[in-house]
Scaffold this active site. Sequence first.
Site, PDB file in Angstrom:
ATOM      1  N   ARG A 149      40.190  43.625  49.284  1.00  0.00           N
ATOM      2  CA  ARG A 149      40.510  42.915  48.036  1.00  0.00           C
ATOM      3  C   ARG A 149      41.170  43.906  47.099  1.00  0.00           C
ATOM      4  O   ARG A 149      40.531  44.838  46.622  1.00  0.00           O
ATOM      5  CB  ARG A 149      39.223  42.360  47.428  1.00  0.00           C
ATOM      6  CG  ARG A 149      39.400  41.573  46.145  1.00  0.00           C
ATOM      7  CD  ARG A 149      38.071  40.934  45.748  1.00  0.00           C
ATOM      8  NE  ARG A 149      38.215  39.976  44.677  1.00  0.00           N
ATOM      9  CZ  ARG A 149      38.050  40.255  43.387  1.00  0.00           C
ATOM     10  NH1 ARG A 149      37.748  41.482  43.005  1.00  0.00           N
ATOM     11  NH2 ARG A 149      38.181  39.317  42.480  1.00  0.00           N
ATOM     12  N   SER A 167      38.176  30.056  48.713  1.00  0.00           N
ATOM     13  CA  SER A 167      37.146  30.147  47.670  1.00  0.00           C
ATOM     14  C   SER A 167      36.927  28.818  46.965  1.00  0.00           C
ATOM     15  O   SER A 167      37.875  28.084  46.712  1.00  0.00           O
ATOM     16  CB  SER A 167      37.569  31.152  46.591  1.00  0.00           C
ATOM     17  OG  SER A 167      37.537  32.457  47.085  1.00  0.00           O
ATOM     18  N   LYS A 187      34.143  40.836  39.246  1.00  0.00           N
ATOM     19  CA  LYS A 187      35.305  39.952  39.162  1.00  0.00           C
ATOM     20  C   LYS A 187      35.654  39.727  37.703  1.00  0.00           C
ATOM     21  O   LYS A 187      34.766  39.488  36.889  1.00  0.00           O
ATOM     22  CB  LYS A 187      34.995  38.610  39.832  1.00  0.00           C
ATOM     23  CG  LYS A 187      36.207  37.713  39.969  1.00  0.00           C
ATOM     24  CD  LYS A 187      35.887  36.384  40.622  1.00  0.00           C
ATOM     25  CE  LYS A 187      37.196  35.644  40.916  1.00  0.00           C
ATOM     26  NZ  LYS A 187      36.968  34.302  41.407  1.00  0.00           N
TER      27      LYS A 187
HETATM   28  N1  TZP Z   1      34.312  36.103  43.623  1.00  0.00           N
HETATM   29  C1  TZP Z   1      33.263  35.511  43.047  1.00  0.00           C
HETATM   30  S1  TZP Z   1      32.118  36.639  42.547  1.00  0.00           S
HETATM   31  C2  TZP Z   1      33.027  37.945  43.139  1.00  0.00           C
HETATM   32  C3  TZP Z   1      34.206  37.458  43.685  1.00  0.00           C
HETATM   33  C4  TZP Z   1      35.270  38.258  44.279  1.00  0.00           C
HETATM   34  C5  TZP Z   1      32.610  39.367  43.037  1.00  0.00           C
HETATM   35  C6  TZP Z   1      31.392  39.675  43.863  1.00  0.00           C
HETATM   36  O1  TZP Z   1      31.023  41.024  43.682  1.00  0.00           O
HETATM   37  P1  TZP Z   1      29.489  41.487  43.592  1.00  0.00           P
HETATM   38  O2  TZP Z   1      29.560  42.937  43.172  1.00  0.00           O
HETATM   39  O3  TZP Z   1      28.910  41.340  44.968  1.00  0.00           O
HETATM   40  O4  TZP Z   1      28.839  40.620  42.551  1.00  0.00           O
END
Ligand code: TZP
Length: 215
Positions: free
Chosen positions: A40, A108, A137
């Site tokens: 990502r 998603s 995010k």
């Molecule tokens: N999409 C929804 S939450 C997220 C993404 C890319 C981030 C998840 O990261 P983490 O550190 O596991 O909460």
Amino acid sequence: MKLPRVYPILDSQALGRRGLSLETAAAALLEGGAGILQIRHKGHWSRDVFGASREVARLCREAGADLIVNDRADFALLLGAGLHVGQYDLPPREARRLMGPDAVLGFSSHNAQQLSAAGGEPVDYVALGPVFPTASKQDPDPVVGVEEVRRLRALIEKPLVAIGGITLENARAVLEAGADSLALISALLPATGEGGASRFMRERMEAWRQLVKAV
Ligand code: TZP
Ligand code: MG
């Protein structure tokens, strides 16, 4: 597809903040037994990022793990990887046309309406989140919560990947709510600046595999 129950995401920003490269992180997680990795990268897909991703792809091939690229079908194709798209990216149908019938394609979703609609798309798995608050995010959608994961699980037959704020402490509840797989960014990473990051990530990946085996 058989989706591994732990789905590590190599987020270039989260890694960069800790002074870690994509390749170093990938090697550590694969040593820890990861069966899938996602790259990502929300910044410019520079030649350097492509080079690093090519190395990650090689490591994944060697380890027999799947590689998924977030957002970018062009780089996914060049790397021989799968693709993960969000609600504002290339629509799944067009992504499937580019990627072909055999590539892994993920999508998603953030709420009941999006999840139901995803059931009719030509994708192999659907992600739902953020389940919990997340710092990984920018501008996350509203938190879904575990009870909503349980309720929404029934709306779709495809493999469901839970994402957002998942930790070793709350993971069991998410799996028991019906998630097939847990997507993780920060829960696989050491705190900022810590030494011995590779060992930490390998051992943390092993701990995650033990945990999901026991649920
Ligand atoms: N999409 C929804 S939450 C997220 C993404 C890319 C981030 C998840 O990261 P983490 O550190 O596991 O909460
Ligand atoms: Mg996206």
